[in-house]
Design a protein around this motif. Structure first.
Motif, mmCIF file in Angstrom:
data_model
loop_
_atom_site.group_PDB
_atom_site.id
_atom_site.type_symbol
_atom_site.label_atom_id
_atom_site.label_comp_id
_atom_site.label_asym_id
_atom_site.label_seq_id
_atom_site.Cartn_x
_atom_site.Cartn_y
_atom_site.Cartn_z
ATOM 1 N N ARG A 169 -31.647 74.324 -45.464
ATOM 2 C CA ARG A 169 -30.587 73.361 -45.765
ATOM 3 C C ARG A 169 -30.208 73.401 -47.234
ATOM 4 O O ARG A 169 -29.044 73.221 -47.598
ATOM 5 C CB ARG A 169 -31.090 71.957 -45.381
ATOM 6 N N ARG A 190 -25.300 73.480 -40.961
ATOM 7 C CA ARG A 190 -25.935 72.771 -39.850
ATOM 8 C C ARG A 190 -26.701 71.556 -40.363
ATOM 9 O O ARG A 190 -27.204 71.563 -41.479
ATOM 10 C CB ARG A 190 -26.897 73.703 -39.091
ATOM 11 N N THR A 191 -26.804 70.536 -39.525
ATOM 12 C CA THR A 191 -27.584 69.347 -39.896
ATOM 13 C C THR A 191 -29.067 69.697 -39.895
ATOM 14 O O THR A 191 -29.479 70.726 -39.340
ATOM 15 C CB THR A 191 -27.340 68.186 -38.914
ATOM 16 N N ASP A 208 -31.462 68.241 -38.242
ATOM 17 C CA ASP A 208 -31.961 68.265 -36.860
ATOM 18 C C ASP A 208 -31.581 69.562 -36.155
ATOM 19 O O ASP A 208 -32.378 70.126 -35.402
ATOM 20 C CB ASP A 208 -31.434 67.058 -36.070
ATOM 21 N N GLN A 209 -30.368 70.049 -36.386
ATOM 22 C CA GLN A 209 -29.951 71.312 -35.790
ATOM 23 C C GLN A 209 -30.793 72.470 -36.327
ATOM 24 O O GLN A 209 -31.193 73.363 -35.572
ATOM 25 C CB GLN A 209 -28.460 71.568 -36.077
ATOM 26 N N LEU A 210 -31.062 72.448 -37.618
ATOM 27 C CA LEU A 210 -31.905 73.496 -38.207
ATOM 28 C C LEU A 210 -33.318 73.459 -37.639
ATOM 29 O O LEU A 210 -33.890 74.504 -37.342
ATOM 30 C CB LEU A 210 -31.949 73.340 -39.734
ATOM 31 N N ALA A 236 -34.241 72.393 -34.708
ATOM 32 C CA ALA A 236 -34.200 72.914 -33.342
ATOM 33 C C ALA A 236 -34.078 74.434 -33.343
ATOM 34 O O ALA A 236 -34.757 75.122 -32.561
ATOM 35 C CB ALA A 236 -33.027 72.287 -32.580
ATOM 36 N N ASP A 237 -33.241 74.977 -34.211
ATOM 37 C CA ASP A 237 -33.064 76.431 -34.256
ATOM 38 C C ASP A 237 -34.324 77.138 -34.755
ATOM 39 O O ASP A 237 -34.699 78.198 -34.242
ATOM 40 C CB ASP A 237 -31.868 76.783 -35.151
#
Length: 201
Positions: free
Chosen positions: A5, A11-12, A14-16, A18-19
């Motif tokens: 980040r 990406r947020t 949370d998205q990071l 998850a990825d």
């Protein structure tokens, strides 16, 4: 995820997260810090290949003995000896590989002792330190037969030279001072002694 980040990623967080988690699960590219932990319960004879009783994997259920032996034979596997009561199957001892007691053992000892075990000290057990009566470095075990509650001051005193603490099988703690005097401490009973025969209905 936070490091990615910081580099101007759109990406947020949370998205990071998850990825990154998906990438680790699918690709296993997490590096040396990657570590999985599973708890596998099997008896010694199964481990040694003397029988093929299924083992139990915590959170999953029973697995074949051959798979259990393959997991247990991993290069970074940590084996722990656990002694159980042969009749009830209840855990009696976690061996020496575990210094800190489990939450259940911690609670059991605190409920049993109720207060600091030094005679004359009435500090409540929940505010005390849990300590090995026989020091860990001298072969103490993490078991209810060797754990006692001591307030912080008495815990420090126990570690001074010349003090000896011995916990009997009935729960009586004998403290011997550097001058050779001995004092006994027994956990207070949770209720008054009862008659052996139940009262008539």
């Amino acid at each position: 995820a936070r490091a990615l980040r910081a580099g101007g990623e759109t990406r947020t967080l949370d998205q990071l997260r998850a990825d990154v988690a998906l990438d680790l699960l699918l690709g296993g590219q997490g590096g040396k810090s990657e570590r999985s932990e599973v708890f596998l319960y099997m008896d010694l004879q199964t481990y040694l290949g003397l029988n093929d009783d299924p083992a139990e994997m915590a959170g999953h259920g029973h697995i074949p003995a051959s798979l259990a032996r393959e997991i247990a034979g991993g290069s970074n596997t940590v084996l722990r000896r656990i002694i159980t009561d042969p009749l009830s199957g209840q855990v009696l001892d976690l061996g020496r590989d575990r210094y800190r007691p489990t939450a259940g053992l911690d609670e059991f000892v605190r409920v049993r002792d109720r207060e600091c075990r030094r005679p004359g000290c009435h500090r409540v057990a929940q505010a005390c330190d849990l300590d090995h009566s026989l020091p860990w470095q001298f072969g103490g075990h993490t078991a209810d037969t060797e754990l006692i509650d001591l307030c912080r001051r008495d815990h420090r005193l126990k570690d001074e030279p010349g003090w000896n603490y011995r916990l009997g099988s009935d729960g009586t703690l004998t403290i011997t001072t550097p001058t050779g005097r001995s004092y006994d401490s027994s956990p207070p009973p949770l209720h008054e002694p009862r008659d052996e025969e139940p009262p008539p209905f």
